[in-house]
Design an enzyme around this catalytic site. Structure first.
Site: not given
Ligand code: BES
Ligand code: MN
Ligand code: ZN
Length: 490
Positions: A259, A264, A271, A282, A341, A343, A345
């Site tokens: 990833k 993020d 967030k 991230d 949020d 994102e 996956r």
């Protein structure tokens, strides 16, 4: 930092800090301890008693090196009972490097001097000396770095011992690169920057690297990566690095997927500020993935290793993807967006589908995927999922050797209903409870019948404080276990 193998005895090593490992089995009777104790006029054994130094793994004791000891300072590090594990040896070397960091030179006793030991010691001093100082200026810039490291092997070093040290350094350099990538703030690490670094590192390691820019990603067909990228001012990148061993017929093929979210924000489902603060990290999964393929190449492992990284940030520009949107994916399944949020996956789904097209023996993904993973396992342990019992056992055995902490969580089919959508093939998130598991169940929809392991490294990839062998900040968590796994395949 320069590492040499030295035939000096510990008493004669002319260094700023001498570090010696001591077993917890009658530590005061240890022949080397007695020799050092005589050299400092009995002060060592006295200090061991006073400070209750028992030789427990990782326990330390420091002493001035007065008397006939050439070293300015002396430190003992406990090795625990029995013959020390690789994890204990690594901690020994890391603690030595940390203690020597501001002192100058280090003399590290090589213990049994075997090749296995030396590889781990070379790795440990190099990762132990790691500091992220890129943005310091003036007085904050570190004045003294760990300069010379002499590993005290007792006799004339052999070629095999030198090779062992070199292999330890190759692994450590890859771990330290992963740490640098994680520590770099998002303003200096966009998807484009990450791809450029991957390309440069691949070139230096002599391996293949193909970078897809936004246009190429569109052509390739990665709708979910593009969906996450929609709200961003920055272009996405898809990175494909390939290491093929020379002269190995039909090597096992392992594809690592990472990833690579360079930041993020949560997107439209923004967030809160406190949760956003560390979200430059991230892309830690991509850092581990890139570090792993580079290490495999530098170690010339007889395995074909691929690294796949989907990279973008998750922002909320006017074109940002929305809750309720439906997108197709690389393997054809349609996905209803629930929470922008979640994102990671999505980006992984397209990359995993690409991975299956390479017909690999194993697919292994690393991702800072869920906050729920921290709730479940704490900050120091990663979650491990696998759809194959043998792969699970092999990966757990690799983690046992690396000393990195994982815990197996179930791909619990009872939670699968949560991903049912009334408008598309899949919803991309489930309820709050079991969030780490439902994320893994979503990923499973994209790996077909490949043998696959999913490692949620949201906790241990970035730490608030030093813990065990890991520094504060980016840790490079997962690289050493991945390499141990690959070594176990041969
Ligand atoms: N990158 C985060 C997960 C994360 C949280 C990593 C804390 C490291 C530390 C991920 O993209 C995320 O935001 N996940 C959501 C999923 C939820 C919306 C289903 C989460 O964990 O809250
Ligand atoms: Mn997120
Ligand atoms: Zn994320």
């Amino acid at each position: 930092m320069k590492i040499t193998l030295s035939k000096d005895s510990p008493v004669n090593a002319n260094v700023d800090l001498l570090v010696v490992g001591v077993s917890s089995k009658r530590p005061a009777q240890d022949p080397l301890v007695r020799k050092l104790d005589r050299a400092v006029g009995g002060a060592l054994v006295t200090a061991m008693k006073d400070e209750e130094f028992k030789g427990k793994a990782g326990q330390t004791l420091r002493l001035p090196g007065s008397g006939r000891l050439k070293a300015k300072k002396l430190m003992l590090v406990g090795l625990g009972d029995g013959s020390p594990s690789a994890a204990t040896l690594r901690l020994y070397a890391v603690k030595a490097a940390r203690a020597a960091a501001e002192k100058g030179s280090l003399g590290l006793h090589a213990l049994d001097g075997s090749e296995d030991t030396l590889a781990v010691l070379g790795e440990g001093v190099t990762t132990g000396a790691y500091k992220y100082t890129r943005y310091f200026t003036g007085a904050r810039k570190p004045k003294k770095q760990l300069g010379r490291v002499a590993i005290l092997v007792g006799g004339r070093p052999t070629a095999a011992q030198r090779r062992a040290i070199a292999s330890g350094l190759a692994l450590a350099d890859s771990v330290n690169l992963a740490r640098d990538l994680v520590n770099t703030p998002a303003n200096d690490l966009t998807a484009t920057n990450l791809a450029d670094i991957a390309q440069a590192e691949a070139k230096e390691a002599g391996i293949g690297c193909k970078i897809y820019d936004k246009r190429a990603i569109k052509k390739l067909g990665m709708p979910l990566l593009l969906a996450v990228n929609q709200g961003s001012h920055e272009e996405p990148r898809f990175i494909h690095m390939t290491y093929k061993p020379k002269g190995v017929k039909k090597p096992p093929r392992v594809v690592f997927v990472g990833k690579g979210l360079t930041f993020d924000s949560g997107g439209l489902c923004l967030k809160p500020a406190a949760a956003m603060l560390d979200m430059k990290i991230d892309m830690a999964g991509s850092a581990t993935t890139i570090g792993t393929v580079l290490a495999a190449a530098r170690l010339r492992l007889p395995i074909e290793v691929h690294a796949l990284v989907g990279s973008t940030d998750n922002m909320n520009g006017s074109n940002a993807y929305r809750p309720g949107d439906v997108f197709p994916s690389r393997n054809g399944k349609t996905v209803e967006i629930i929470n922008t949020d979640a994102e990671g996956r999505l980006v992984l789904a397209d990359a995993l589908a690409f991975a299956t097209e390479l017909k690999p023996d194993y697919v292994i993904d690393h991702a800072t995927l869920t906050g729920a993973c921290l709730v479940a396992l704490g900050a120091y342990r990663a979650a491990m999922f696998a759809n194959d019992e043998e792969l699970l056992a092999d990966y757990q055995a690799a983690a046992e050797r690396s000393g990195e902490d994982f815990w197996n969580l179930p791909l619990d089919d009872d939670l699968k209903d949560q991903l049912k959508s009334s408008i598309a093939d899949l919803k991309h998130t489930g309820a709050r409870y079991g969030g780490t598991i439902t994320a893994a169940l979503f990923l499973r929809e994209f790996v077909g019948d490949c043998k696959w392991a999913h490692l949620d490294i949201a906790g241990p990839s970035y730490l608030e404080r030093i813990h065990g062998i890991h520094p504060k900040g980016g840790t490079g968590f997962g690289v050493v276990t991945a390499i141990e796994f690959l070594r176990g395949l041969t």
